[in-house]
Write a protein that holds these residues in place. Structure first.
Motif, PDB file in Angstrom:
ATOM      1  N   GLU A  49       0.829  -1.213   0.000  1.00  0.00           N
ATOM      2  CA  GLU A  49       0.000   0.000   0.000  1.00  0.00           C
ATOM      3  C   GLU A  49       0.865   1.267   0.000  1.00  0.00           C
ATOM      4  O   GLU A  49       0.588   2.218  -0.728  1.00  0.00           O
ATOM      5  CB  GLU A  49      -0.933  -0.009   1.210  1.00  0.00           C
ATOM      6  CG  GLU A  49      -2.020  -1.069   1.120  1.00  0.00           C
ATOM      7  CD  GLU A  49      -2.780  -1.248   2.420  1.00  0.00           C
ATOM      8  OE1 GLU A  49      -2.484  -0.563   3.422  1.00  0.00           O
ATOM      9  OE2 GLU A  49      -3.690  -2.103   2.441  1.00  0.00           O
ATOM     10  N   LYS A  50       1.907   1.265   0.830  1.00  0.00           N
ATOM     11  CA  LYS A  50       2.783   2.443   0.916  1.00  0.00           C
ATOM     12  C   LYS A  50       3.530   2.660  -0.406  1.00  0.00           C
ATOM     13  O   LYS A  50       3.703   3.792  -0.854  1.00  0.00           O
ATOM     14  CB  LYS A  50       3.794   2.296   2.051  1.00  0.00           C
ATOM     15  CG  LYS A  50       3.184   2.166   3.414  1.00  0.00           C
ATOM     16  CD  LYS A  50       2.928   3.477   4.040  1.00  0.00           C
ATOM     17  CE  LYS A  50       2.406   3.252   5.464  1.00  0.00           C
ATOM     18  NZ  LYS A  50       1.806   4.417   6.004  1.00  0.00           N
ATOM     19  N   ARG A  51       3.983   1.572  -1.025  1.00  0.00           N
ATOM     20  CA  ARG A  51       4.696   1.701  -2.304  1.00  0.00           C
ATOM     21  C   ARG A  51       3.774   2.221  -3.407  1.00  0.00           C
ATOM     22  O   ARG A  51       4.186   3.039  -4.238  1.00  0.00           O
ATOM     23  CB  ARG A  51       5.305   0.368  -2.703  1.00  0.00           C
ATOM     24  CG  ARG A  51       6.515   0.022  -1.881  1.00  0.00           C
ATOM     25  CD  ARG A  51       7.158  -1.249  -2.375  1.00  0.00           C
ATOM     26  NE  ARG A  51       8.342  -1.528  -1.602  1.00  0.00           N
ATOM     27  CZ  ARG A  51       8.593  -2.683  -1.010  1.00  0.00           C
ATOM     28  NH1 ARG A  51       7.745  -3.693  -1.136  1.00  0.00           N
ATOM     29  NH2 ARG A  51       9.698  -2.858  -0.325  1.00  0.00           N
ATOM     30  N   ILE A  52       2.539   1.745  -3.425  1.00  0.00           N
ATOM     31  CA  ILE A  52       1.566   2.238  -4.408  1.00  0.00           C
ATOM     32  C   ILE A  52       1.360   3.734  -4.216  1.00  0.00           C
ATOM     33  O   ILE A  52       1.381   4.512  -5.170  1.00  0.00           O
ATOM     34  CB  ILE A  52       0.235   1.472  -4.306  1.00  0.00           C
ATOM     35  CG1 ILE A  52       0.417   0.052  -4.842  1.00  0.00           C
ATOM     36  CG2 ILE A  52      -0.881   2.202  -5.047  1.00  0.00           C
ATOM     37  CD1 ILE A  52      -0.755  -0.882  -4.518  1.00  0.00           C
ATOM     38  N   LYS A  53       1.180   4.138  -2.965  1.00  0.00           N
ATOM     39  CA  LYS A  53       0.988   5.564  -2.668  1.00  0.00           C
ATOM     40  C   LYS A  53       2.227   6.363  -3.077  1.00  0.00           C
ATOM     41  O   LYS A  53       2.107   7.426  -3.689  1.00  0.00           O
ATOM     42  CB  LYS A  53       0.716   5.747  -1.171  1.00  0.00           C
ATOM     43  CG  LYS A  53       0.464   7.183  -0.792  1.00  0.00           C
ATOM     44  CD  LYS A  53       0.114   7.311   0.674  1.00  0.00           C
ATOM     45  CE  LYS A  53      -0.125   8.779   1.010  1.00  0.00           C
ATOM     46  NZ  LYS A  53      -0.487   8.978   2.406  1.00  0.00           N
ATOM     47  N   TYR A  54       3.414   5.847  -2.749  1.00  0.00           N
ATOM     48  CA  TYR A  54       4.649   6.548  -3.108  1.00  0.00           C
ATOM     49  C   TYR A  54       4.765   6.679  -4.621  1.00  0.00           C
ATOM     50  O   TYR A  54       5.056   7.756  -5.131  1.00  0.00           O
ATOM     51  CB  TYR A  54       5.865   5.814  -2.540  1.00  0.00           C
ATOM     52  CG  TYR A  54       7.146   6.593  -2.703  1.00  0.00           C
ATOM     53  CD1 TYR A  54       7.601   7.417  -1.690  1.00  0.00           C
ATOM     54  CD2 TYR A  54       7.888   6.527  -3.880  1.00  0.00           C
ATOM     55  CE1 TYR A  54       8.766   8.155  -1.837  1.00  0.00           C
ATOM     56  CE2 TYR A  54       9.055   7.260  -4.036  1.00  0.00           C
ATOM     57  CZ  TYR A  54       9.484   8.068  -3.023  1.00  0.00           C
ATOM     58  OH  TYR A  54      10.633   8.812  -3.176  1.00  0.00           O
ATOM     59  N   ASN A  55       4.532   5.585  -5.338  1.00  0.00           N
ATOM     60  CA  ASN A  55       4.625   5.616  -6.796  1.00  0.00           C
ATOM     61  C   ASN A  55       3.634   6.603  -7.403  1.00  0.00           C
ATOM     62  O   ASN A  55       3.953   7.297  -8.365  1.00  0.00           O
ATOM     63  CB  ASN A  55       4.409   4.228  -7.391  1.00  0.00           C
ATOM     64  CG  ASN A  55       5.573   3.295  -7.139  1.00  0.00           C
ATOM     65  OD1 ASN A  55       6.679   3.717  -6.828  1.00  0.00           O
ATOM     66  ND2 ASN A  55       5.319   2.004  -7.257  1.00  0.00           N
ATOM     67  N   ARG A  56       2.451   6.676  -6.852  1.00  0.00           N
ATOM     68  CA  ARG A  56       1.413   7.574  -7.353  1.00  0.00           C
ATOM     69  C   ARG A  56       1.743   9.039  -7.058  1.00  0.00           C
ATOM     70  O   ARG A  56       1.563   9.911  -7.899  1.00  0.00           O
ATOM     71  CB  ARG A  56       0.068   7.186  -6.736  1.00  0.00           C
ATOM     72  CG  ARG A  56      -1.108   7.974  -7.249  1.00  0.00           C
ATOM     73  CD  ARG A  56      -2.453   7.505  -6.689  1.00  0.00           C
ATOM     74  NE  ARG A  56      -2.442   7.391  -5.244  1.00  0.00           N
ATOM     75  CZ  ARG A  56      -2.666   6.251  -4.564  1.00  0.00           C
ATOM     76  NH1 ARG A  56      -2.908   5.138  -5.193  1.00  0.00           N
ATOM     77  NH2 ARG A  56      -2.633   6.232  -3.258  1.00  0.00           N
TER      78      ARG A  56
END
Length: 80
Positions: A49-56
């Motif tokens: 979840e954190k990586r998705i948010k960071y990538n976005r």
């Protein structure tokens, strides 16, 4: 006096780094026949979840930024 602005991307990267460190410790313990599989699953979900948010919001994390472990070790958790 105002506090210095906190870079949200830096804060998120710090969270990811902290979770990644714990994740790697749990992974190594599980690989050695111990560890807590439930904690592993929770950490894996949180990291995702954190990586998705960071990538976005901040851009793409490079492979070198996601783990300090060798690819031969990380390939197992990335596959599943």
């Amino acid at each position: 006096m105002t506090e210095p602005a906190i870079d949200p991307c830096a804060a998120l990267k710090s969270e990811i780094d902290s979770l990644q460190k714990e994740f790697e410790q749990v992974w190594m313990a599980i690989s050695a026949g111990g560890g807590d599989p439930a904690r592993y699953r929770v950490l894996r979900e949180q990291l995702g979840e954190k990586r998705i948010k960071y990538n976005r919001e901040c851009g793409h994390l490079t492979e070198a930024e996601t783990s300090t472990l060798p690819k031969s070790v990380t390939a197992d958790w990335r596959a599943g």
